[in-house]
Structure formats: C-alpha cells, structure tokens
Design an enzyme around this catalytic site. Structure first.
Site, PDB file in Angstrom:
ATOM      1  N   ASN A   1      35.659  38.767   2.321  1.00 40.69           N
ATOM      2  CA  ASN A   1      37.046  39.057   1.905  1.00 40.69           C
ATOM      3  C   ASN A   1      37.084  40.483   1.389  1.00 40.69           C
ATOM      4  O   ASN A   1      36.385  40.830   0.453  1.00 40.69           O
ATOM      5  CB  ASN A   1      37.512  38.083   0.826  1.00 40.69           C
ATOM      6  CG  ASN A   1      39.022  38.189   0.646  1.00 40.69           C
ATOM      7  OD1 ASN A   1      39.559  39.272   0.472  1.00 40.69           O
ATOM      8  ND2 ASN A   1      39.703  37.069   0.717  1.00 40.69           N
TER       9      ASN A   1
ATOM     10  N   MET B   1      43.409  40.856  12.779  1.00 44.14           N
ATOM     11  CA  MET B   1      42.891  41.810  11.788  1.00 44.14           C
ATOM     12  C   MET B   1      42.669  43.184  12.409  1.00 44.14           C
ATOM     13  O   MET B   1      42.960  44.208  11.793  1.00 44.14           O
ATOM     14  CB  MET B   1      41.584  41.281  11.165  1.00 44.14           C
ATOM     15  CG  MET B   1      41.770  40.417   9.951  1.00 44.14           C
ATOM     16  SD  MET B   1      42.875  41.104   8.706  1.00 44.14           S
ATOM     17  CE  MET B   1      42.099  42.664   8.336  1.00 44.14           C
TER      18      MET B   1
ATOM     19  N   HIS C   1      44.618  28.196   4.871  1.00 42.95           N
ATOM     20  CA  HIS C   1      44.754  29.266   5.866  1.00 42.95           C
ATOM     21  C   HIS C   1      45.624  28.794   7.029  1.00 42.95           C
ATOM     22  O   HIS C   1      45.816  27.600   7.223  1.00 42.95           O
ATOM     23  CB  HIS C   1      43.389  29.699   6.409  1.00 42.95           C
ATOM     24  CG  HIS C   1      42.669  30.643   5.491  1.00 42.95           C
ATOM     25  ND1 HIS C   1      41.869  30.205   4.469  1.00 42.95           N
ATOM     26  CD2 HIS C   1      42.656  32.006   5.428  1.00 42.95           C
ATOM     27  CE1 HIS C   1      41.376  31.260   3.820  1.00 42.95           C
ATOM     28  NE2 HIS C   1      41.843  32.364   4.374  1.00 42.95           N
TER      29      HIS C   1
ATOM     30  N   ALA D   1      31.473  41.674   4.168  1.00 46.34           N
ATOM     31  CA  ALA D   1      32.418  41.232   3.143  1.00 46.34           C
ATOM     32  C   ALA D   1      33.356  40.183   3.706  1.00 46.34           C
ATOM     33  O   ALA D   1      34.248  40.497   4.492  1.00 46.34           O
ATOM     34  CB  ALA D   1      33.221  42.420   2.622  1.00 46.34           C
TER      35      ALA D   1
ATOM     36  N   LYS E   1      42.880  29.599  12.182  1.00 49.64           N
ATOM     37  CA  LYS E   1      41.572  29.969  11.631  1.00 49.64           C
ATOM     38  C   LYS E   1      40.509  29.008  12.163  1.00 49.64           C
ATOM     39  O   LYS E   1      40.716  27.800  12.158  1.00 49.64           O
ATOM     40  CB  LYS E   1      41.604  29.943  10.102  1.00 49.64           C
ATOM     41  CG  LYS E   1      40.287  30.369   9.488  1.00 49.64           C
ATOM     42  CD  LYS E   1      40.425  30.738   8.030  1.00 49.64           C
ATOM     43  CE  LYS E   1      39.091  31.125   7.423  1.00 49.64           C
ATOM     44  NZ  LYS E   1      38.515  32.346   7.992  1.00 49.64           N
TER      45      LYS E   1
ATOM     46  N   GLU F   1      37.277  43.010  24.177  1.00 53.26           N
ATOM     47  CA  GLU F   1      36.366  42.296  25.065  1.00 53.26           C
ATOM     48  C   GLU F   1      36.429  42.924  26.462  1.00 53.26           C
ATOM     49  O   GLU F   1      37.491  43.392  26.881  1.00 53.26           O
ATOM     50  CB  GLU F   1      36.745  40.820  25.136  1.00 53.26           C
ATOM     51  CG  GLU F   1      36.460  40.090  23.840  1.00 53.26           C
ATOM     52  CD  GLU F   1      36.690  38.600  23.965  1.00 53.26           C
ATOM     53  OE1 GLU F   1      35.829  37.922  24.557  1.00 53.26           O
ATOM     54  OE2 GLU F   1      37.714  38.118  23.478  1.00 53.26           O
TER      55      GLU F   1
END
Ligand code: NAD
Length: 262
Positions: A121, A17, A152, A119, A156, A39
């Site tokens: 989504n 993402m 998914h 959120a 995930k 990271e």
C-alpha cells in the site's frame, strides 16, 4: 538533461493503477514519463500513454519493454508478471500484491543487485496507520482481541488484501508474534476465538477503492483505527515518491517506511 527530474516508466500501464500513475507522472513537473509497458499482445501496445489515461497526447507510447533511460520502473501488474519484470534489473517500485513466499524470495534476491521498493500500500496514511496499529497492539496487550476487516471492489483478485496483511503483521509485531502463528482468515462453523488470535476478513463488492478497519476489542472498551482510500490517486502519489527514492538508492530491499523516513 535536468538532474532534478526523475525519469520513470510504468509497467502495467494499461491497468487501473498503471493509468493512474501515468497521469500523476504527467501532471507532476518533477517527473518525466519516458515509457509504459503493456502485455505483448495488448491492444494498447503503440497507444499514446497520455491518451490511454485520459490526459491528452503525451508523445510517449506503450511498448513491450521499458526504455533504456528510465531511472525507475513503477510496477502494478500481477505476481507472475512481477517476477518476470525483475529480470529488467532496474531500480523498481513494486505495488503488485498477492506475491507468494517464493515470489517474495525472488524479489529479495533481485534486490541484492538493484534498489527495490515493495509496498502493498503506497498511501502515506496507511503507512502511518501501520505504526499506530503496532503501538496499540503492543500497549493494549493480548487482552484485547484484534480483528481486521477490509473491503475492495469486485475485480480485486487477491484476498485478503496486501494492506490487511501489512496491518495484521504490524499487530502481530506489536505483541512479539509472527503473523503465521496467530492469523485466522475468516470464520465458519464452530470456530471459538482463542486468545491472541488476529482475525482477518475480506469483503468484495462494487467499486470500493480500499477500506481497512483494525479493531481492538477489550472487555470495557473498543479501539478502532480505520483508513479509507477515496481515489487511486493516493497510491499513485506514493508510488511516485517511492520512485524518486529508489532512483537514488543503493541496491537493497526497501519498504514505504524507508521511503517516508527518507
Ligand atoms: P488491473 O487488472 O487493472 O491492471 C493490471 C494490469 O497489468 C493489466 O492491464 C494487465 O494487462 C497488466 N499486465 C499483466 N501482465 C503484464 C505483463 N507481463 N506486462 C505488462 N503488463 C501486464 O489491476 P490494478 O487494479 O491496476 O492492480 C494491479 C496490482 O496492484 C494488484 O496486485 C493490486 O492489488 C495492486 N494494488 C496495489 C496498490 C498499492 O498501493 N501498492 C494499490 C492498488 C492496487
């Protein structure tokens, strides 16, 4: 400084993402990408963010902490890291899912001092589906059995998805119930259905970006609402929209409903 621009930094910039949001920000003239957090030991540290997402050289590199001039952070990592990132004390859009009740409470506490959008989504479509599900649940009533199925990709980590929970909460809300009172997660063995139950089922496999089906089973009809995310770009677009909102909002705990209503 161009006041129409929103200066954003992406936290979790090396993830699936994160890269998508970086690319969307670089392609949208109303945003300026000022940083990306990875990271501490990540091999991507110091890498050009544009090159990381396949866009080409952007002249902004991945760092361990966000730059001071970001007006909004966009966070897609994992729950423990999300809690750590609250300490930045900056306006933030949190897309990370699977937060525990305690982690959610930490986010709510942080939102007393900064604007925060949480959120599970970010897609506009899912947030509209949420409204439809709430209304169907209210108007069809408890005589219709609600079952939610989500699919998914194989990587995930949390199940059921944050979106399935968002939709299940909407269905419960439509009937004036708390989700905890009526949720049944999967079924196995002798598990007769009780009236008012909301069944939630998670499938995992392949590269599926995200599918959700909410079905209301009546005795003489079935009503089905479905959403299919075809690309992560839809979440990235929603995340940018939320970033523009949060950069100008007063401290508080917001959802996509606030963003889309604004
Ligand atoms: P991913 O595993 O590809 O990426 C997560 C990234 O976070 C990794 O690159 C990891 O190195 C990084 N990370 C972990 N700890 C960090 C830290 N302390 N600092 C900086 N980076 C850190 O996962 P993904 O598919 O990108 O999903 C991330 C999260 O977003 C998941 O919780 C997923 O469910 C959620 N998600 C939300 C939406 C939405 O619309 N809200 C859409 C898709 C995915």
């Amino acid at each position: 400084m161009n006041l129409a621009l929103t200066r954003v930094a992406v936290v979790g910039a090396a993830g699936r993402m994160g890269r998508e949001v970086v690319r969307a920000a670089l392609e949208d003239d109303s945003f300026e990408l000022v940083g990306g957090v990875v990271e501490p030991e990540a091999p991507e540290r110091g890498a050009d963010l544009g090159e990381l997402c396949g866009w080409g050289k952007a002249g902004v590199v991945a760092t361990e902490d966000p730059p001071g001039d970001a007006e909004a952070l966009i966070e897609f990592t994992e729950p423990e890291a999300t809690v750590h990132h609250l300490s930045y004390g900056r306006p933030v859009v949190i897309g990370t899912t699977g937060l525990s009740d305690e982690q959610l409470a930490r986010a709510e506490e942080a939102a007393k001092g900064v604007p925060l959008v949480l959120a599970p989504n970010m897609s506009v479509g899912v947030n509209l589906v949420r409204e439809v599900v709430r209304e169907l649940s209210e108007k069809l009533g408890a005589g219709y059995d609600v079952e939610i199925v989500e699919v998914h990709h194989r990587n995930k980590v949390d199940a059921p998805s944050g979106t399935a929970l968002l939709l299940a909460r909407a269905a419960a809300e439509g009937r004036g119930r708390e989700l905890d009172e009526v949720a049944v997660y999967g079924r196995e063995g002798r598990a007769p259905r009780e009236e008012g139950e909301i069944g939630i089922h998670a499938l995992r496999g392949g590269a599926v970006v995200g599918e959700h089906r909410v079905v209301f089973y009546g005795l003489g009809e079935e009503v089905e609402v479905a959403h299919r995310a075809l690309s992560r770009r839809t979440f990235a677009a929603g995340a940018l929209r939320a970033a523009r909102f949060v950069a100008r909002a007063r401290p508080g705990f917001y959802s996509m409903r606030d963003v889309l209503g604004a």
